[in-house]
Design a protein around this motif. Structure first.
Motif, PDB file in Angstrom:
ATOM      1  N   ALA A 318     -91.509 -18.010  16.195  1.00  0.00           N
ATOM      2  CA  ALA A 318     -92.558 -17.107  16.328  1.00  0.00           C
ATOM      3  C   ALA A 318     -91.621 -15.609  16.286  1.00  0.00           C
ATOM      4  O   ALA A 318     -90.883 -15.302  16.544  1.00  0.00           O
ATOM      5  CB  ALA A 318     -92.572 -16.802  18.620  1.00  0.00           C
ATOM      6  N   LYS A 319     -92.965 -14.890  16.408  1.00  0.00           N
ATOM      7  CA  LYS A 319     -92.682 -13.175  16.265  1.00  0.00           C
ATOM      8  C   LYS A 319     -91.738 -12.744  16.642  1.00  0.00           C
ATOM      9  O   LYS A 319     -90.660 -12.035  16.256  1.00  0.00           O
ATOM     10  CB  LYS A 319     -93.722 -12.397  15.648  1.00  0.00           C
ATOM     11  CG  LYS A 319     -93.885 -11.391  15.232  1.00  0.00           C
ATOM     12  CD  LYS A 319     -95.262 -10.193  14.644  1.00  0.00           C
ATOM     13  CE  LYS A 319     -94.871  -9.291  14.354  1.00  0.00           C
ATOM     14  NZ  LYS A 319     -96.126  -8.645  13.657  1.00  0.00           N
ATOM     15  N   ARG A 320     -91.830 -12.779  17.957  1.00  0.00           N
ATOM     16  CA  ARG A 320     -91.089 -11.982  18.827  1.00  0.00           C
ATOM     17  C   ARG A 320     -89.695 -12.806  18.596  1.00  0.00           C
ATOM     18  O   ARG A 320     -88.730 -11.876  18.915  1.00  0.00           O
ATOM     19  CB  ARG A 320     -91.662 -12.338  20.367  1.00  0.00           C
ATOM     20  CG  ARG A 320     -91.520 -13.273  20.950  1.00  0.00           C
ATOM     21  CD  ARG A 320     -92.196 -13.085  22.203  1.00  0.00           C
ATOM     22  NE  ARG A 320     -92.530 -15.045  22.926  1.00  0.00           N
ATOM     23  CZ  ARG A 320     -91.639 -15.746  23.249  1.00  0.00           C
ATOM     24  NH1 ARG A 320     -90.146 -15.042  23.527  1.00  0.00           N
ATOM     25  NH2 ARG A 320     -91.856 -17.168  23.935  1.00  0.00           N
ATOM     26  N   VAL A 321     -89.795 -13.996  18.405  1.00  0.00           N
ATOM     27  CA  VAL A 321     -87.867 -14.708  18.913  1.00  0.00           C
ATOM     28  C   VAL A 321     -87.104 -14.223  17.270  1.00  0.00           C
ATOM     29  O   VAL A 321     -86.168 -13.745  17.313  1.00  0.00           O
ATOM     30  CB  VAL A 321     -88.283 -15.862  18.750  1.00  0.00           C
ATOM     31  CG1 VAL A 321     -86.423 -16.509  18.427  1.00  0.00           C
ATOM     32  CG2 VAL A 321     -89.165 -17.183  19.776  1.00  0.00           C
ATOM     33  N   ALA A 322     -88.513 -13.997  16.328  1.00  0.00           N
ATOM     34  CA  ALA A 322     -88.000 -13.548  15.029  1.00  0.00           C
ATOM     35  C   ALA A 322     -87.084 -12.029  15.151  1.00  0.00           C
ATOM     36  O   ALA A 322     -85.671 -11.492  13.952  1.00  0.00           O
ATOM     37  CB  ALA A 322     -88.528 -14.038  14.193  1.00  0.00           C
ATOM     38  N   LYS A 323     -87.470 -11.132  15.431  1.00  0.00           N
ATOM     39  CA  LYS A 323     -87.049 -10.277  16.327  1.00  0.00           C
ATOM     40  C   LYS A 323     -86.152  -9.700  16.759  1.00  0.00           C
ATOM     41  O   LYS A 323     -85.376  -9.047  16.091  1.00  0.00           O
ATOM     42  CB  LYS A 323     -88.033  -9.574  16.076  1.00  0.00           C
ATOM     43  CG  LYS A 323     -89.632  -8.392  15.729  1.00  0.00           C
ATOM     44  CD  LYS A 323     -90.518  -7.594  16.085  1.00  0.00           C
ATOM     45  CE  LYS A 323     -91.653  -7.138  15.414  1.00  0.00           C
ATOM     46  NZ  LYS A 323     -91.828  -6.314  15.838  1.00  0.00           N
ATOM     47  N   ALA A 324     -86.236 -10.526  17.940  1.00  0.00           N
ATOM     48  CA  ALA A 324     -85.085 -10.632  18.671  1.00  0.00           C
ATOM     49  C   ALA A 324     -83.683 -11.203  18.101  1.00  0.00           C
ATOM     50  O   ALA A 324     -82.527 -10.479  17.621  1.00  0.00           O
ATOM     51  CB  ALA A 324     -85.071 -11.878  19.437  1.00  0.00           C
ATOM     52  N   GLY A 325     -83.843 -12.134  17.151  1.00  0.00           N
ATOM     53  CA  GLY A 325     -83.194 -12.943  15.975  1.00  0.00           C
ATOM     54  C   GLY A 325     -82.660 -11.352  15.375  1.00  0.00           C
ATOM     55  O   GLY A 325     -81.155 -11.644  14.701  1.00  0.00           O
ATOM     56  N   ALA A 326     -83.226 -10.611  14.549  1.00  0.00           N
ATOM     57  CA  ALA A 326     -83.494  -9.795  13.430  1.00  0.00           C
ATOM     58  C   ALA A 326     -81.805  -8.734  14.633  1.00  0.00           C
ATOM     59  O   ALA A 326     -81.114  -8.165  13.666  1.00  0.00           O
ATOM     60  CB  ALA A 326     -84.060  -8.986  13.120  1.00  0.00           C
ATOM     61  N   ARG A 327     -82.537  -8.463  15.929  1.00  0.00           N
ATOM     62  CA  ARG A 327     -81.638  -8.035  16.345  1.00  0.00           C
ATOM     63  C   ARG A 327     -79.888  -8.213  16.595  1.00  0.00           C
ATOM     64  O   ARG A 327     -78.815  -7.602  16.747  1.00  0.00           O
ATOM     65  CB  ARG A 327     -82.038  -7.234  18.059  1.00  0.00           C
ATOM     66  CG  ARG A 327     -83.307  -6.546  17.720  1.00  0.00           C
ATOM     67  CD  ARG A 327     -83.514  -6.056  18.949  1.00  0.00           C
ATOM     68  NE  ARG A 327     -84.590  -6.506  19.483  1.00  0.00           N
ATOM     69  CZ  ARG A 327     -86.142  -6.966  19.480  1.00  0.00           C
ATOM     70  NH1 ARG A 327     -87.026  -6.200  18.740  1.00  0.00           N
ATOM     71  NH2 ARG A 327     -86.128  -8.029  19.861  1.00  0.00           N
ATOM     72  N   VAL A 328     -80.381  -9.442  17.313  1.00  0.00           N
ATOM     73  CA  VAL A 328     -78.612 -10.066  17.455  1.00  0.00           C
ATOM     74  C   VAL A 328     -78.071  -9.982  16.274  1.00  0.00           C
ATOM     75  O   VAL A 328     -76.608 -10.291  16.116  1.00  0.00           O
ATOM     76  CB  VAL A 328     -78.906 -11.678  17.888  1.00  0.00           C
ATOM     77  CG1 VAL A 328     -77.524 -12.866  17.736  1.00  0.00           C
ATOM     78  CG2 VAL A 328     -79.837 -11.662  18.574  1.00  0.00           C
TER      79      VAL A 328
END
Length: 392
Positions: A318-328
């Motif tokens: 999911a896009k929001r999960v991908a963005k959160a993963g990028a931040r991590v």
């Protein structure tokens, strides 16, 4: 306050005042384009620089003048000046965010900048994560101040470097004749470049002779791989290189399979602008400098993986999960800008029929990404310290 530098091509005698003004020097595109403009005999050139980049600007100006004076531009069609009559580059400290570009009376002085006939405006904040205030100050108000200076001087022509991404998230094929389409934007960078181009187009409608160039996502040189900022698609490359060769993982957001990722190498952009800017019939036109046959996101990931020597598996995310993963990942030391995820499901397709027609027969053409991706990867591997900070 104007500051005429000694980093020019004169042999000691006084040189004529500048006829061309550049912003965006000593940046990545500006440096390469300045060399081409000087090589075809335009100039003398004045470059508006920020004080913190003076040392770099002087170094690059000397290198460019020496190369052009020695005939070292690499283009057989150019007729560079003799070494004894090398072109002049004058450096002026200023700031496009100030109403008079920080140059004061130099704009009215015929011995300084009042004789400028042509302006190349490349200065901008090229950063997907730029905050709204900085984007507005540099990209929008800065462009408005350049436009005011053009009218104050009474120039013959403006060359403005915009971006294909003035499209925002336009759903469909976006061509050079489109601009105000009620689109939304991925970030403040896109929105500010949109408003800046609107300002340019309004002045053009009022009679300002100008040409607009819209590059797509610009990466390194197709021949050398050279770049001065590892951002945009390089985020994906960093992610791949941080993982084992046998098995690497990449995000795959919904709709990525149908999304085109339009990437162009620096030398294509520079060659195209150099060619089009030298022709009077291109005044009043807008050209999208994009790949007419771009890869989809999965195809792009595959090409980059092959060049990086990685066996890559894309994980539906999911896009929001991908963005959160990028931040991590970024917090863990693998720089992956979350803003780049928006381009994995970007709905816009860029088309460039008038640019292709104008460049037909000139030798300037867009190379396939697969033909130079290995050079991009090699340069990035060997120059990891380049970083991703924008020149502002």
């Amino acid at each position: 306050m104007s500051d005429r530098a000694s980093a020019d091509g004169s042999t000691g005698a006084a040189t004529p005042p500048p006829e061309v003004l550049f912003t965006g020097f000593p940046g990545f595109l500006g440096s390469a384009l300045l060399r081409r403009v000087l090589a075809r005999g335009d100039g003398p050139v004045a470059c508006l620089i920020q004080p913190q980049y003076r040392e770099l600007a002087e170094k690059r100006a000397r290198e460019i003048v020496a190369a052009v004076g020695d005939g070292g531009d690499g283009d057989a069609d150019d007729s560079p000046a003799d070494a004894d009559d090398a072109p002049a580059v004058h450096l002026y400290e200023g700031d496009i965010t100030e109403p008079d570009l920080g140059l004061g009376s130099a704009l009215d002085d015929p011995d300084l900048l009042a004789g400028v006939e042509e302006v190349y405006h490349l200065a901008a904040v090229y950063d997907l994560s730029v905050d709204a205030d900085l984007a507005e100050a540099v990209n929008v108000h800065g462009t408005e101040h350049v436009l005011d200076a053009c009218e104050r001087i009474g120039i013959d022509r403006l060359h403005y470097v915009s971006t294909c991404y003035v499209s925002g998230r336009y759903d469909g094929a976006f061509t050079a004749d489109l601009l105000r389409e009620g689109q939304s934007f991925n970030n403040h960078y896109e929105a500010s470049k949109y408003r800046a181009e609107v300002a340019v187009r309004e002045r053009m409608a009022d009679g300002l002779p100008a040409t607009v160039y819209r590059p797509a996502i610009t990466v390194g040189d197709s021949e050398t791989g050279e770049t001065d900022k590892l951002d945009g698609p390089y985020n994906l490359l960093r992610l791949l290189l941080a993982q084992p060769k046998r098995l690497a993982f990449a995000f795959s957001v919904p709709d990525a399979a149908e999304t085109e990722l339009n990437v162009v190498p620096r030398d294509y952009v520079v060659d195209a602008v150099a060619e089009l800017s030298g022709r009077p019939e291109t005044v009043g036109e807008t050209y999208q400098l994009c790949d007419p046959d771009p890869l989809t996101v999965p195809e792009f990931v595959a090409a980059l993986s092959d060049a990086a020597g990685r066996r890559t598996v894309t994980v539906p995310t999911a896009k929001r999960v991908a963005k959160a993963g990028a931040r991590v990942l970024s917090a863990a030391g693998v720089s992956v800008e979350p803003a780049t995820i928006d381009y994995f499901d970007h709905p816009t397709r860029y088309r460039c029929p008038n640019a292709r027609e104008a460049l037909a027969g000139t030798g300037v053409s867009m190379p396939p990404f697969e033909s130079y991706v290995d050079r991009l990867v090699t340069f990035a591997r060997e120059n990891a310290s380049v970083g991703d900070d924008p020149m502002t």
